[in-house]
Structure formats: structure tokens, C-alpha cells
Design a protein around this motif. Structure first.
Motif, PDB file in Angstrom:
ATOM      1  N   GLU A  25      14.241 104.747-104.208  1.00 49.07           N
ATOM      2  CA  GLU A  25      13.333 104.688-103.075  1.00 49.07           C
ATOM      3  C   GLU A  25      13.689 103.493-102.191  1.00 49.07           C
ATOM      4  O   GLU A  25      14.358 102.561-102.638  1.00 49.07           O
ATOM      5  CB  GLU A  25      11.890 104.576-103.551  1.00 49.07           C
ATOM      6  N   PHE A  26      13.258 103.543-100.944  1.00 50.09           N
ATOM      7  CA  PHE A  26      13.486 102.439-100.013  1.00 50.09           C
ATOM      8  C   PHE A  26      12.667 101.236-100.458  1.00 50.09           C
ATOM      9  O   PHE A  26      11.516 101.357-100.860  1.00 50.09           O
ATOM     10  CB  PHE A  26      13.069 102.860 -98.599  1.00 50.09           C
ATOM     11  N   HIS A  27      13.273 100.064-100.394  1.00 49.64           N
ATOM     12  CA  HIS A  27      12.568  98.833-100.749  1.00 49.64           C
ATOM     13  C   HIS A  27      12.594  97.915 -99.538  1.00 49.64           C
ATOM     14  O   HIS A  27      13.663  97.476 -99.104  1.00 49.64           O
ATOM     15  CB  HIS A  27      13.228  98.160-101.953  1.00 49.64           C
ATOM     16  N   GLU A  28      11.435  97.629 -98.987  1.00 54.72           N
ATOM     17  CA  GLU A  28      11.354  96.882 -97.724  1.00 54.72           C
ATOM     18  C   GLU A  28      11.918  95.467 -97.805  1.00 54.72           C
ATOM     19  O   GLU A  28      12.273  94.883 -96.790  1.00 54.72           O
ATOM     20  CB  GLU A  28       9.922  96.844 -97.210  1.00 54.72           C
ATOM     21  N   ASN A  29      12.038  94.910 -99.001  1.00 51.36           N
ATOM     22  CA  ASN A  29      12.586  93.557 -99.138  1.00 51.36           C
ATOM     23  C   ASN A  29      14.105  93.542 -99.249  1.00 51.36           C
ATOM     24  O   ASN A  29      14.697  92.492 -99.435  1.00 51.36           O
ATOM     25  CB  ASN A  29      11.967  92.852-100.345  1.00 51.36           C
ATOM     26  N   GLY A  30      14.734  94.701 -99.149  1.00 53.01           N
ATOM     27  CA  GLY A  30      16.189  94.760 -99.198  1.00 53.01           C
ATOM     28  C   GLY A  30      16.721  94.825-100.620  1.00 53.01           C
ATOM     29  O   GLY A  30      15.987  94.969-101.585  1.00 53.01           O
ATOM     30  N   SER A  31      18.020  94.670-100.728  1.00 51.42           N
ATOM     31  CA  SER A  31      18.686  94.759-102.025  1.00 51.42           C
ATOM     32  C   SER A  31      18.691  93.403-102.729  1.00 51.42           C
ATOM     33  O   SER A  31      18.412  92.364-102.124  1.00 51.42           O
ATOM     34  CB  SER A  31      20.127  95.226-101.832  1.00 51.42           C
ATOM     35  N   LEU A  32      19.052  93.421-103.994  1.00 46.89           N
ATOM     36  CA  LEU A  32      19.202  92.173-104.741  1.00 46.89           C
ATOM     37  C   LEU A  32      20.267  91.305-104.076  1.00 46.89           C
ATOM     38  O   LEU A  32      20.106  90.089-103.947  1.00 46.89           O
ATOM     39  CB  LEU A  32      19.576  92.466-106.197  1.00 46.89           C
ATOM     40  N   SER A  33      21.332  91.929-103.626  1.00 45.99           N
ATOM     41  CA  SER A  33      22.398  91.193-102.946  1.00 45.99           C
ATOM     42  C   SER A  33      21.865  90.474-101.705  1.00 45.99           C
ATOM     43  O   SER A  33      22.158  89.296-101.482  1.00 45.99           O
ATOM     44  CB  SER A  33      23.525  92.150-102.563  1.00 45.99           C
ATOM     45  N   ASP A  34      21.070  91.182-100.908  1.00 47.22           N
ATOM     46  CA  ASP A  34      20.473  90.567 -99.716  1.00 47.22           C
ATOM     47  C   ASP A  34      19.601  89.375-100.098  1.00 47.22           C
ATOM     48  O   ASP A  34      19.650  88.320 -99.466  1.00 47.22           O
ATOM     49  CB  ASP A  34      19.619  91.577 -98.944  1.00 47.22           C
ATOM     50  N   TYR A  35      18.808  89.553-101.143  1.00 48.77           N
ATOM     51  CA  TYR A  35      17.909  88.485-101.579  1.00 48.77           C
ATOM     52  C   TYR A  35      18.696  87.252-102.023  1.00 48.77           C
ATOM     53  O   TYR A  35      18.382  86.130-101.645  1.00 48.77           O
ATOM     54  CB  TYR A  35      17.005  88.972-102.717  1.00 48.77           C
ATOM     55  N   LEU A  36      19.731  87.475-102.830  1.00 43.83           N
ATOM     56  CA  LEU A  36      20.501  86.344-103.353  1.00 43.83           C
ATOM     57  C   LEU A  36      21.283  85.619-102.264  1.00 43.83           C
ATOM     58  O   LEU A  36      21.518  84.415-102.368  1.00 43.83           O
ATOM     59  CB  LEU A  36      21.443  86.816-104.464  1.00 43.83           C
ATOM     60  N   LYS A  37      21.684  86.335-101.226  1.00 41.70           N
ATOM     61  CA  LYS A  37      22.390  85.691-100.114  1.00 41.70           C
ATOM     62  C   LYS A  37      21.480  84.745 -99.338  1.00 41.70           C
ATOM     63  O   LYS A  37      21.942  83.758 -98.778  1.00 41.70           O
ATOM     64  CB  LYS A  37      22.958  86.747 -99.166  1.00 41.70           C
ATOM     65  N   GLY A  38      20.182  85.048 -99.311  1.00 38.84           N
ATOM     66  CA  GLY A  38      19.262  84.254 -98.510  1.00 38.84           C
ATOM     67  C   GLY A  38      18.364  83.317 -99.287  1.00 38.84           C
ATOM     68  O   GLY A  38      17.557  82.602 -98.693  1.00 38.84           O
ATOM     69  N   ASN A  39      18.479  83.304-100.626  1.00 44.05           N
ATOM     70  CA  ASN A  39      17.578  82.500-101.443  1.00 44.05           C
ATOM     71  C   ASN A  39      18.321  81.854-102.602  1.00 44.05           C
ATOM     72  O   ASN A  39      19.238  82.444-103.165  1.00 44.05           O
ATOM     73  CB  ASN A  39      16.463  83.378-102.025  1.00 44.05           C
ATOM     74  N   SER A  40      17.896  80.658-102.953  1.00 41.45           N
ATOM     75  CA  SER A  40      18.390  80.004-104.166  1.00 41.45           C
ATOM     76  C   SER A  40      17.444  80.371-105.301  1.00 41.45           C
ATOM     77  O   SER A  40      16.239  80.493-105.094  1.00 41.45           O
ATOM     78  CB  SER A  40      18.393  78.486-103.997  1.00 41.45           C
ATOM     79  N   ILE A  41      18.004  80.549-106.492  1.00 39.42           N
ATOM     80  CA  ILE A  41      17.162  80.878-107.637  1.00 39.42           C
ATOM     81  C   ILE A  41      17.446  79.909-108.777  1.00 39.42           C
ATOM     82  O   ILE A  41      18.521  79.320-108.859  1.00 39.42           O
ATOM     83  CB  ILE A  41      17.367  82.335-108.106  1.00 39.42           C
ATOM     84  N   THR A  42      16.476  79.783-109.659  1.00 38.85           N
ATOM     85  CA  THR A  42      16.620  78.909-110.821  1.00 38.85           C
ATOM     86  C   THR A  42      17.331  79.661-111.939  1.00 38.85           C
ATOM     87  O   THR A  42      17.482  80.889-111.893  1.00 38.85           O
ATOM     88  CB  THR A  42      15.245  78.453-111.338  1.00 38.85           C
ATOM     89  N   TRP A  43      17.736  78.914-112.956  1.00 39.43           N
ATOM     90  CA  TRP A  43      18.361  79.526-114.124  1.00 39.43           C
ATOM     91  C   TRP A  43      17.390  80.510-114.779  1.00 39.43           C
ATOM     92  O   TRP A  43      17.782  81.606-115.187  1.00 39.43           O
ATOM     93  CB  TRP A  43      18.798  78.444-115.112  1.00 39.43           C
ATOM     94  N   ALA A  44      16.126  80.142-114.860  1.00 37.29           N
ATOM     95  CA  ALA A  44      15.121  81.030-115.467  1.00 37.29           C
ATOM     96  C   ALA A  44      14.989  82.328-114.666  1.00 37.29           C
ATOM     97  O   ALA A  44      14.882  83.414-115.244  1.00 37.29           O
ATOM     98  CB  ALA A  44      13.773  80.321-115.562  1.00 37.29           C
ATOM     99  N   GLN A  45      15.004  82.227-113.339  1.00 36.17           N
ATOM    100  CA  GLN A  45      14.930  83.427-112.503  1.00 36.17           C
ATOM    101  C   GLN A  45      16.168  84.298-112.690  1.00 36.17           C
ATOM    102  O   GLN A  45      16.071  85.524-112.754  1.00 36.17           O
ATOM    103  CB  GLN A  45      14.769  83.046-111.031  1.00 36.17           C
ATOM    104  N   LEU A  46      17.336  83.663-112.786  1.00 36.73           N
ATOM    105  CA  LEU A  46      18.571  84.402-113.003  1.00 36.73           C
ATOM    106  C   LEU A  46      18.525  85.149-114.336  1.00 36.73           C
ATOM    107  O   LEU A  46      18.910  86.318-114.415  1.00 36.73           O
ATOM    108  CB  LEU A  46      19.774  83.459-112.961  1.00 36.73           C
ATOM    109  N   CYS A  47      18.033  84.484-115.369  1.00 39.53           N
ATOM    110  CA  CYS A  47      17.900  85.132-116.681  1.00 39.53           C
ATOM    111  C   CYS A  47      16.929  86.307-116.611  1.00 39.53           C
ATOM    112  O   CYS A  47      17.170  87.364-117.205  1.00 39.53           O
ATOM    113  CB  CYS A  47      17.455  84.125-117.735  1.00 39.53           C
TER     114      CYS A  47
END
Length: 71
Positions: A25-47
Motif C-alpha cells: 500500500e502507499f505510505h505517505e511518509n515515503g520509503s525507508l530509504s527516503d527516511y534514512l536519507k533525511g534523518n539520523s537514527i540511533t543504534w537502538a533504532q537501527l536494531c
């Protein structure tokens, strides 16, 4: 819990290249790739993302037998 609803899978072949597509289905927040390009994440979030992806792959292989032969 699945965040993104699976709809179908598709196998595309052209010359010597085969691609497997998952249709969701369409996801209005975009893909995981889009999210990771625009945001930094913690090790816990990555896990957590890795665990979620593993659960999704397990679901596709265990719960949707019709596509097991094509993935």
C-alpha cells in the motif's frame, strides 16, 4: 505488527536481468530509504528496524505460501 500492508509480488524479467517486486500500500511518509536519507537514527533504532525487517521477511516466507516459490 506489520506497518505496511502487503498486496502482491511481481517477477519482472528482461534480457538476463530478473527483478522481484513487492507491491504494498502507499505510505505517505515515503520509503525507508527516503527516511534514512533525511534523518539520523540511533543504534537502538537501527536494531529495531533490522528486527522489523526480519519479521517482515519471515512473514512473507511463512504466512504467504503463494509467493514462496517466486521469492
Amino acid at each position: 505488527e506489520n506497518i505496511l500492508r502487503f498486496i502482491a509480488s511481481e517477477r519482472k524479467e528482461e534480457s538476463l536481468v530478473t527483478e522481484f517486486w513487492l507491491i504494498t500500500e502507499f505510505h505517505e511518509n515515503g520509503s525507508l530509504s527516503d527516511y534514512l536519507k533525511g534523518n539520523s537514527i540511533t543504534w537502538a533504532q537501527l536494531c529495531h528496524i533490522g528486527e522489523s525487517m526480519t519479521c517482515g521477511i519471515t512473514y512473507l516466507h511463512d504466512e504467504i505460501p503463494a509467493i514462496n516459490g517466486s521469492l
